[in-house]
Design a protein around this motif. Structure first.
Motif, PDB file in Angstrom:
ATOM      1  N   PRO A  70       0.626  -1.288  -0.089  1.00 28.91           N
ATOM      2  CA  PRO A  70       0.009   0.013   0.072  1.00 28.91           C
ATOM      3  C   PRO A  70       0.824   1.243  -0.024  1.00 28.91           C
ATOM      4  O   PRO A  70       1.752   1.474   0.852  1.00 28.91           O
ATOM      5  N   GLY A  71       0.554   1.984  -0.834  1.00 27.14           N
ATOM      6  CA  GLY A  71       1.398   3.466  -1.030  1.00 27.14           C
ATOM      7  C   GLY A  71       2.381   3.269  -1.885  1.00 27.14           C
ATOM      8  O   GLY A  71       3.019   4.428  -2.258  1.00 27.14           O
ATOM      9  N   ASP A  72       2.877   2.302  -2.497  1.00 19.96           N
ATOM     10  CA  ASP A  72       4.231   2.043  -3.383  1.00 19.96           C
ATOM     11  C   ASP A  72       3.704   2.648  -4.733  1.00 19.96           C
ATOM     12  O   ASP A  72       2.688   2.741  -5.097  1.00 19.96           O
ATOM     13  N   ARG A  73       4.883   3.209  -5.264  1.00 19.24           N
ATOM     14  CA  ARG A  73       4.599   3.880  -6.526  1.00 19.24           C
ATOM     15  C   ARG A  73       5.515   3.277  -7.495  1.00 19.24           C
ATOM     16  O   ARG A  73       7.083   2.982  -7.255  1.00 19.24           O
ATOM     17  N   ALA A  74       5.446   3.427  -8.788  1.00 19.99           N
ATOM     18  CA  ALA A  74       6.350   2.627  -9.513  1.00 19.99           C
ATOM     19  C   ALA A  74       6.244   3.417 -11.185  1.00 19.99           C
ATOM     20  O   ALA A  74       4.927   3.880 -11.550  1.00 19.99           O
ATOM     21  N   VAL A  75       7.086   3.539 -11.919  1.00 23.42           N
ATOM     22  CA  VAL A  75       7.350   4.367 -13.182  1.00 23.42           C
ATOM     23  C   VAL A  75       7.905   3.230 -14.091  1.00 23.42           C
ATOM     24  O   VAL A  75       9.214   2.978 -13.873  1.00 23.42           O
ATOM     25  N   GLY A  76       7.265   3.152 -15.061  1.00 26.14           N
ATOM     26  CA  GLY A  76       8.003   2.502 -16.039  1.00 26.14           C
ATOM     27  C   GLY A  76       8.365   3.155 -17.519  1.00 26.14           C
ATOM     28  O   GLY A  76       7.418   4.292 -17.587  1.00 26.14           O
ATOM     29  N   VAL A  77       9.347   3.008 -18.091  1.00 24.58           N
ATOM     30  CA  VAL A  77       9.896   4.067 -19.098  1.00 24.58           C
ATOM     31  C   VAL A  77      10.400   3.099 -20.394  1.00 24.58           C
ATOM     32  O   VAL A  77      10.858   2.057 -20.087  1.00 24.58           O
ATOM     33  N   SER A  78      10.013   3.550 -21.420  1.00 26.65           N
ATOM     34  CA  SER A  78      10.292   2.638 -22.519  1.00 26.65           C
ATOM     35  C   SER A  78      10.691   4.013 -23.726  1.00 26.65           C
ATOM     36  O   SER A  78       9.942   4.859 -23.638  1.00 26.65           O
ATOM     37  N   ILE A  79      11.878   3.514 -24.457  1.00 26.38           N
ATOM     38  CA  ILE A  79      11.999   4.423 -25.507  1.00 26.38           C
ATOM     39  C   ILE A  79      12.173   3.547 -27.058  1.00 26.38           C
ATOM     40  O   ILE A  79      12.387   2.361 -26.678  1.00 26.38           O
ATOM     41  N   GLU A  80      11.874   4.463 -27.919  1.00 25.17           N
ATOM     42  CA  GLU A  80      12.101   3.574 -29.330  1.00 25.17           C
ATOM     43  C   GLU A  80      12.920   4.254 -30.410  1.00 25.17           C
ATOM     44  O   GLU A  80      12.596   5.531 -30.536  1.00 25.17           O
ATOM     45  N   ALA A  81      13.753   3.373 -30.673  1.00 25.50           N
ATOM     46  CA  ALA A  81      14.808   4.282 -31.738  1.00 25.50           C
ATOM     47  C   ALA A  81      14.505   4.141 -33.133  1.00 25.50           C
ATOM     48  O   ALA A  81      15.194   4.904 -34.003  1.00 25.50           O
ATOM     49  N   SER A  82      13.326   3.502 -33.533  1.00 27.55           N
ATOM     50  CA  SER A  82      12.923   3.391 -35.078  1.00 27.55           C
ATOM     51  C   SER A  82      12.850   4.793 -35.535  1.00 27.55           C
ATOM     52  O   SER A  82      13.358   5.302 -36.659  1.00 27.55           O
ATOM     53  N   LYS A  83      12.073   5.749 -34.805  1.00 24.01           N
ATOM     54  CA  LYS A  83      11.774   7.067 -35.316  1.00 24.01           C
ATOM     55  C   LYS A  83      11.818   7.947 -34.109  1.00 24.01           C
ATOM     56  O   LYS A  83      11.326   9.097 -33.869  1.00 24.01           O
ATOM     57  N   TRP A  84      12.447   7.423 -32.828  1.00 22.13           N
ATOM     58  CA  TRP A  84      12.698   8.166 -31.760  1.00 22.13           C
ATOM     59  C   TRP A  84      11.299   8.658 -30.807  1.00 22.13           C
ATOM     60  O   TRP A  84      10.965   9.601 -31.048  1.00 22.13           O
ATOM     61  N   ILE A  85      10.976   7.567 -30.153  1.00 16.08           N
ATOM     62  CA  ILE A  85       9.648   7.962 -29.305  1.00 16.08           C
ATOM     63  C   ILE A  85      10.013   7.520 -27.980  1.00 16.08           C
ATOM     64  O   ILE A  85      10.744   6.876 -27.467  1.00 16.08           O
ATOM     65  N   ARG A  86       9.567   8.411 -26.957  1.00 14.25           N
ATOM     66  CA  ARG A  86       9.949   8.505 -25.611  1.00 14.25           C
ATOM     67  C   ARG A  86       8.454   8.068 -24.895  1.00 14.25           C
ATOM     68  O   ARG A  86       7.248   8.501 -25.504  1.00 14.25           O
ATOM     69  N   SER A  87       8.389   7.201 -23.859  1.00 15.12           N
ATOM     70  CA  SER A  87       7.296   6.963 -23.408  1.00 15.12           C
ATOM     71  C   SER A  87       7.319   6.556 -21.691  1.00 15.12           C
ATOM     72  O   SER A  87       8.420   6.047 -21.242  1.00 15.12           O
ATOM     73  N   GLY A  88       6.385   6.510 -21.110  1.00 14.18           N
ATOM     74  CA  GLY A  88       6.241   6.206 -19.534  1.00 14.18           C
ATOM     75  C   GLY A  88       4.952   5.815 -19.034  1.00 14.18           C
ATOM     76  O   GLY A  88       3.801   6.176 -19.754  1.00 14.18           O
ATOM     77  N   TYR A  89       4.936   5.184 -18.132  1.00 10.07           N
ATOM     78  CA  TYR A  89       3.682   4.682 -17.567  1.00 10.07           C
ATOM     79  C   TYR A  89       3.748   4.772 -15.960  1.00 10.07           C
ATOM     80  O   TYR A  89       5.115   4.315 -15.494  1.00 10.07           O
ATOM     81  N   ALA A  90       2.742   5.185 -15.312  1.00  6.24           N
ATOM     82  CA  ALA A  90       3.002   5.133 -13.577  1.00  6.24           C
ATOM     83  C   ALA A  90       1.699   4.328 -12.968  1.00  6.24           C
ATOM     84  O   ALA A  90       0.702   4.519 -13.356  1.00  6.24           O
ATOM     85  N   LEU A  91       2.220   3.453 -11.987  1.00  3.16           N
ATOM     86  CA  LEU A  91       1.241   2.812 -11.262  1.00  3.16           C
ATOM     87  C   LEU A  91       1.464   3.230  -9.946  1.00  3.16           C
ATOM     88  O   LEU A  91       2.606   3.634  -9.455  1.00  3.16           O
ATOM     89  N   GLU A  92       0.386   3.115  -8.991  1.00  2.00           N
ATOM     90  CA  GLU A  92       0.429   3.306  -7.689  1.00  2.00           C
ATOM     91  C   GLU A  92      -0.583   2.498  -6.918  1.00  2.00           C
ATOM     92  O   GLU A  92      -1.731   2.062  -7.369  1.00  2.00           O
TER      93      GLU A  92
END
Length: 347
Positions: free
Chosen positions: A322-344
């Protein structure tokens, strides 16, 4: 898209994954292709990934698992983990860069095997950020109130694009690197708007194309009658990707923390990009999150493309308190995309 939802919270109800066959080590690949010891040492030091799973049998060159096969297994696992049946699914979203066919869509084939019918099925064509793009689309679909339960699937079978009987010594280094980094696999998650005790909320998803004016870092070619790729299945500017990965990951993380006002609070878990073991280490060093636990599987299963977040979530969910936070990060090199998602995890 991607803004935090205030109308309906989206929960991760369950996760499932699938890998084809037994691990294929660097030693296995070196022996198969007759590569010298110095080559294997170079792989260990330069790439760092020790093994991966392949949907192709190296000895015979035959496909042992299709993306549909693995997708069905992962999806059944996610439904079982969520305690739900195929009939509970209102919408299916799949992401992949390597579908079994151009048509029919692999997502539709997986849904049909599961017995899911009478619902919308969407398939996104994308590289390593595809899973996060699918999460963003699904979050918005569920947040709109039009659907209550979604099955999200992501995965790739890259080995089918490389011939097992190729003369590896004559292959350009960038093609060798591309083949060594990737492994085959599929993951799936069940998302829904019904609160479930012990399951986290998907707080925010972010994807941005940042490649205007930049050459692609990776290109995977389609071989048809009008192919102009001269027989090369893929090309990768590994050095450029290596230099760009950490800053792009930092930008994605910075956006996520700012959007959620988590900058001053502790981040308990980070799910980093899984380009290769060595690049994952460099990215973590660049981010400097010394009090945050990183969850990674790239060393033993390689870069599984659209499946990466699901393998990380499979390890994350049982650890959340309970109360934990997590962030996932992903990047793509094919045409350079950055992304992320957050969980709590709700307190």
């Amino acid at each position: 898209m991607g803004a935090p939802h205030n109308d309906a919270q989206v929960y991760v109800h369950g996760v499932g994954t699938a890998l084809p066959g037994s691990p294929v080590t660097n030693e296995d690949i070196a022996a198969h292709y007759g590569m010298p010891t110095v080559w294997r040492q170079w792989v260990d030091e330069f790439i760092g990934t020790r093994s991966r799973h392949l949907a192709v049998d190296l000895a015979s060159g035959k496909i042992t698992h299709t993306l549909t096969d693995l997708g069905e297994t992962a999806a059944r696992g996610a439904l079982a983990d969520a305690g739900l049946a195929a009939g509970d699914v209102d919408v299916v979203v799949m992401s992949t860069a390597t579908p079994d066919h151009l048509a029919p869509a692999t997502g539709s084939r997986v849904a049909a095997r599961l017995g899911i019918t009478g619902v919308p099925v969407f398939q996104l064509q994308s590289g390593c950020t595809g899973a996060v793009q699918a999460l963003e689309v699904t979050q918005d679909l569920l947040g709109s109130g039009a659907y209550r339960t979604a099955l999200v699937i992501g995965g790739d079978t890259s080995a089918k694009h490389t011939s097992p009987d190729v003369d590896a010594a004559s292959v350009p280094l960038e093609v060798q690197v591309n083949g060594l980094i990737f492994g085959d696999g599929v993951g799936a998650a069940v998302l829904g708007t019904n609160p479930v005790e012990g399951r986290p909320v998907l707080r925010h998803v972010h994807t941005r194309l940042v490649g205007a004016g930049r050459e692609p870092g990776q290109t995977v070619y389609w071989f048809g009658r009008a192919s102009t790729a001269d027989g090369v299945p893929a090309a990768e500017d590994y050095k450029t990707i290596e230099n760009a990965a950490a800053p792009m990951a930092a930008d994605a993380l910075k956006h996520m923390l700012h959007a959620l006002d988590w900058e001053g609070g502790r981040l308990h878990y980070l799910l980093p990009p899984q380009l290769s073991s060595r690049m994952t280490g460099r990215t973590l060093d660049h981010l400097g999150l010394t009090d945050t636990e990183a969850i990674s599987r790239v060393t033993e299963i390689g870069n599984t493309g659209n499946a990466i977040p699901y393998f990380q979530l499979e390890l994350l969910l049982p650890r959340l308190r309970p109360g934990d936070r997590a962030v996932g990060v992903s990047i793509e090199a094919s045409k350079w995309i950055r992304s992320g998602y957050a969980l709590e995890q709700p307190a």
